[in-house]
Write a protein that holds these residues in place. Structure first.
Motif, short mmCIF file in Angstrom:
data_model
loop_
_atom_site.label_atom_id
_atom_site.label_comp_id
_atom_site.label_asym_id
_atom_site.label_seq_id
_atom_site.Cartn_x
_atom_site.Cartn_y
_atom_site.Cartn_z
N GLN A 42 0.82 -1.21 0.00
CA GLN A 42 0.00 0.00 0.00
C GLN A 42 0.86 1.26 0.00
OE1 GLN A 42 -2.42 -1.17 3.54
NE2 GLN A 42 -4.18 -0.82 2.20
N GLY A 43 2.02 1.19 0.64
CA GLY A 43 2.91 2.35 0.71
C GLY A 43 4.19 2.17 -0.07
N PHE A 44 4.15 1.36 -1.13
CA PHE A 44 5.36 1.10 -1.91
C PHE A 44 5.82 2.38 -2.61
CE2 PHE A 44 7.50 -0.31 -5.86
CZ PHE A 44 8.55 -1.00 -5.27
N THR A 45 7.12 2.66 -2.49
CA THR A 45 7.71 3.84 -3.16
C THR A 45 8.46 3.37 -4.39
OG1 THR A 45 7.98 4.97 -1.02
CG2 THR A 45 9.24 5.81 -2.90
N PRO A 46 7.89 3.58 -5.57
CA PRO A 46 8.54 3.11 -6.80
C PRO A 46 9.65 4.07 -7.24
CG PRO A 46 6.49 4.18 -7.34
CD PRO A 46 6.58 4.20 -5.83
N ASP A 47 10.37 3.69 -8.26
CA ASP A 47 11.37 4.57 -8.86
C ASP A 47 10.67 5.84 -9.33
OD1 ASP A 47 13.75 5.50 -9.86
OD2 ASP A 47 13.65 4.34 -11.71
N HIS A 48 11.21 7.01 -8.96
CA HIS A 48 10.54 8.28 -9.27
C HIS A 48 11.56 9.36 -9.58
CE1 HIS A 48 11.36 8.15 -4.94
NE2 HIS A 48 11.52 9.47 -5.01
N TRP A 49 11.09 10.40 -10.27
CA TRP A 49 11.94 11.54 -10.61
C TRP A 49 11.06 12.76 -10.85
CZ3 TRP A 49 10.96 7.26 -13.55
CH2 TRP A 49 10.27 7.45 -14.73
N CYS A 50 11.71 13.93 -10.90
CA CYS A 50 10.97 15.19 -11.06
C CYS A 50 10.24 15.24 -12.40
CB CYS A 50 11.93 16.38 -10.97
SG CYS A 50 12.75 16.55 -9.37
N ARG A 51 9.02 15.76 -12.33
CA ARG A 51 8.21 15.88 -13.53
C ARG A 51 8.36 17.28 -14.13
NH1 ARG A 51 3.16 17.51 -15.41
NH2 ARG A 51 2.10 16.00 -16.77
N ASP A 68 14.81 8.68 -22.15
CA ASP A 68 15.14 9.85 -22.96
C ASP A 68 14.69 11.14 -22.27
OD1 ASP A 68 16.30 8.34 -24.96
OD2 ASP A 68 14.44 8.13 -26.09
N SER A 69 13.45 11.15 -21.78
CA SER A 69 12.93 12.38 -21.16
C SER A 69 13.57 12.61 -19.79
CB SER A 69 11.41 12.30 -21.04
OG SER A 69 11.03 11.24 -20.19
N ARG A 70 13.92 11.53 -19.11
CA ARG A 70 14.54 11.69 -17.79
C ARG A 70 15.91 12.36 -17.92
NH1 ARG A 70 15.37 6.95 -13.28
NH2 ARG A 70 13.56 6.13 -14.37
N ARG A 71 16.64 12.07 -19.01
CA ARG A 71 17.95 12.70 -19.19
C ARG A 71 17.84 14.22 -19.33
NH1 ARG A 71 19.38 7.90 -22.10
NH2 ARG A 71 18.48 8.76 -24.01
N LEU A 72 16.70 14.70 -19.85
CA LEU A 72 16.51 16.13 -20.01
C LEU A 72 15.98 16.79 -18.73
CD1 LEU A 72 14.84 16.27 -23.53
CD2 LEU A 72 17.19 16.88 -22.95
N ASP A 119 7.27 20.57 -10.23
CA ASP A 119 6.04 20.21 -10.93
C ASP A 119 5.61 18.78 -10.60
OD1 ASP A 119 3.88 20.59 -12.57
OD2 ASP A 119 4.95 20.16 -14.43
N GLY A 120 5.92 18.37 -9.37
CA GLY A 120 5.55 17.01 -8.97
C GLY A 120 6.54 15.97 -9.44
N TRP A 121 6.09 14.71 -9.47
CA TRP A 121 6.97 13.60 -9.80
C TRP A 121 6.32 12.67 -10.82
CZ3 TRP A 121 6.88 16.00 -5.20
CH2 TRP A 121 8.10 16.30 -4.58
N GLU A 122 7.16 11.95 -11.52
CA GLU A 122 6.72 10.84 -12.35
C GLU A 122 7.14 9.54 -11.67
OE1 GLU A 122 6.59 11.20 -16.80
OE2 GLU A 122 8.27 12.56 -16.40
N TYR A 123 6.32 8.49 -11.85
CA TYR A 123 6.59 7.22 -11.19
C TYR A 123 6.61 6.08 -12.21
CZ TYR A 123 5.30 9.85 -7.02
OH TYR A 123 5.24 10.79 -6.02
N GLN A 124 7.57 5.21 -12.05
CA GLN A 124 7.66 4.03 -12.90
C GLN A 124 7.01 2.88 -12.13
OE1 GLN A 124 11.58 3.36 -14.41
NE2 GLN A 124 10.90 1.88 -15.93
#
Length: 555
Positions: A42-51, A68-72, A119-124
């Protein structure tokens, strides 16, 4: 003068009635797993980065991959000697003012300044949703995840005192009904409230009811079965918590939203409400309250269901008890042996919670497939059941209990210094530690019940287990915050406290034998043994006399 153990033997030590109640309580133990360790999913923290919304739009238009987008968007940071994309920082670039085309994803941004996520985060996370991804509980807000498990244990702590006192004061049956009502209402509300603060409040209330009901069921089981069956039903009752650990990753894999998973965990308590009409009050508790006629009536009903009949010469239970029938917290500390037992048991409850919860939650941060790893670690718990069943009647309670803690401590300390390159060996050693602490956790529960007299037994288990809840409050902070410094640092802490717990267990007495009924039985255990031996001898003499009389009459 008859004892309640005498009545149980005549009514059936583990007959049809006890088997029915045992099966019902085992079902009650299943969802407790989802409550206790559901945070892994329920509280799993997946791989994430800035959005960055502009980069996301360009990725969708140009068909870029996430890499590709994460590198930018995010810089590389040094993590234990390995360069990895940052989870909490991004390049300080205004892509609206920069010509970003489909051919510019290979830009060199080495010297570009960085800033915190704006601007929040993206999650894989493959379309799944934990409360971490829903409320963005990462980076500076990651400590809110720790609070989810800590508030659970705060509820456990209050529930231990509240329901423990209530069960000893007003009975096991009414306490169990109240628990199931609280569990159903708070568990469903927890799945639908919109704010995270509301979730934490309801999580505490949910835990309050769940812990009280589980402990009451366990104590009641040990009170309605004969002495030779106590340890078996207690261990198997706990084993169904381990069965729940096997079901939990399967449910979490197919139920991708943490809120629906919460509904599934809470729904069984609607069925458990019906238990109130299908089980009796604990006759042993009634006897401890000097309600002898009610105790005898229920015992007679149990005997009837077991197809047994009480002998006519058993009409009363002990009526000359010197202890007050009303449970008091001071009873746990007033006399020397009671005080020693209470303090040692409290530390062992604390250790079991810290190490057990810590090793389970570590599955979510140690890498690999969280569902497979959790399932394997759950399977490891089953040998603990068979180890206990095989040893405690042959060797006793104390030595296996101490050995389990020491094995857990040694495994944690060893695993901390095994290099990550030996992943499977390291994992196997951690699983051995999980096996050890599971064994210790199972044993501390039923040994706790065996070290206290009847009238204060539920309160004794509840008070000692509050240290389990204190350990549970500390465990998530201990794991997640220390692991941020060094991933293996929590393992060293786990190892040290487990070693200390194992040593203290050796100061406890062996608990094989009849359940104590009074504080005097604890302080002067030899008197209890002598009385039991006299009762058995008297029964043999009476049986012999009856046989001789029958033979004489025949002649």
């Amino acid at each position: 003068m008859a004892t309640f153990d005498d009545l149980l033997e005549e009514a059936g030590a583990f007959g049809r009635c006890q088997k029915r109640i045992f099966a019902m309580f085992c079902l009650l133990s299943l969802p407790f797993s989802g409550v206790y360790v559901g945070i892994v999913f329920q509280g799993f923290t997946p791989d994430h980065w800035c959005r960055d919304s502009v980069v996301v739009e360009r990725r969708q238009a140009c068909g870029w991959s996430l890499e590709d987008s994460r590198r930018l968007t995010v810089p590389l940071v040094n993590n234990s000697g390995v360069l990895q994309p940052s989870s909490c920082e991004q390049y300080e670039v205004d892509w609206n003012a920069t010509a970003l085309t489909c051919d510019t994803q290979e830009l060199n941004l080495t010297n570009v300044p960085v800033t915190a996520c704006k601007d929040g985060w993206e999650y894989q996370y493959e379309g799944r949703q934990s409360f971490v991804t829903e409320f963005n509980l990462v980076c500076s807000d990651a400590w809110w995840v720790d609070m989810y498990q800590s508030t659970l244990n705060v509820g456990f702590l209050v529930g231990s005192f509240g329901f423990g006192y209530f069960a000893d004061r007003f009975g096991r049956k009414l306490t169990l009904l109240m628990s199931n009502v609280v569990n159903l209402v708070s568990g469903i509300l927890l799945a639908v409230v919109p704010s995270y603060v509301s979730i934490l409040v309801l999580r505490s209330i949910f835990a309050f009811g769940v812990k009280g009901g589980w402990m009451t069921a366990y104590v009641m089981l040990t009170e309605i079965v004969g002495m030779e069956y106590r340890r078996t039903v207690g261990i198997l009752f706990q084993m169904f918590f381990s069965v729940g650990n096997l079901l939990l990753p399967l449910l979490a894999y197919y139920i991708t939203d943490w809120r629906w998973l919460q509904v599934v965990i809470s729904a069984p308590y609607l069925f458990f409400l019906s238990y109130h009409w299908f089980m009796p009050e604990s006759p042993r508790w009634l006897a401890s309250q000097k309600k002898y006629s009610k105790a005898l009536k229920i015992t007679e009903a149990m005997a009837k269901e077991n197809k047994k009949k009480l002998s006519t010469n058993i009409e009363t239970l002990h009526e000359d008890e010197t202890d007050s029938p009303t449970a008091s917290l001071l009873d746990l500390f007033r006399t020397p042996k009671m005080r020693k037992h209470t303090l040692i048991l409290m530390f062992n409850w604390f250790t079991s919670a810290v190490v057990y919860q810590g090793l389970i939650m570590r599955v979510g941060i140690a890498g690999g497939d969280v569902y497979i790893n959790f399932l394997i670690s759950g399977l490891v718990e089953f040998p603990a059941t068979f180890f206990i069943l095989f040893t405690i009647d042959r060797i006793g309670r104390r030595l296996p209990f101490a050995a389990a803690n020491i094995v857990a401590g040694a495994s944690c300390l060893t695993a901390a210094f095994i290099p990550d390159s030996m992943y499977w060996f390291k994992t196997a050693v951690v699983y051995i530690g999980r096996l050890g602490i599971t064994t210790a956790f199972m044993m501390v529960v039923f040994i706790n019940t065996e070290l206290y007299p009847t009238f204060v037994r539920n309160l004794g288990v509840s008070v000692c287990s509050t240290m389990c809840d204190v350990g549970g409050i500390i465990a998530p902070f201990l794991l997640y915050r220390l692991a941020a410094i060094w991933l293996e640092l929590p393992l060293i802490i786990f190892g040290v406290v487990a070693f200390i717990a194992g040593g203290l267990v050796l100061l406890l007495p062996e608990t094989r034998g009849p359940l104590p009924d009074t504080i005097e039985d604890i302080e002067f255990p030899n008197r209890k043994k002598e009385n039991v031996a006299e009762n058995h001898q008297m029964k043999k003499l009476l049986k012999s006399d009856l046989t001789n009389n029958k033979e004489a009459t025949t002649v």
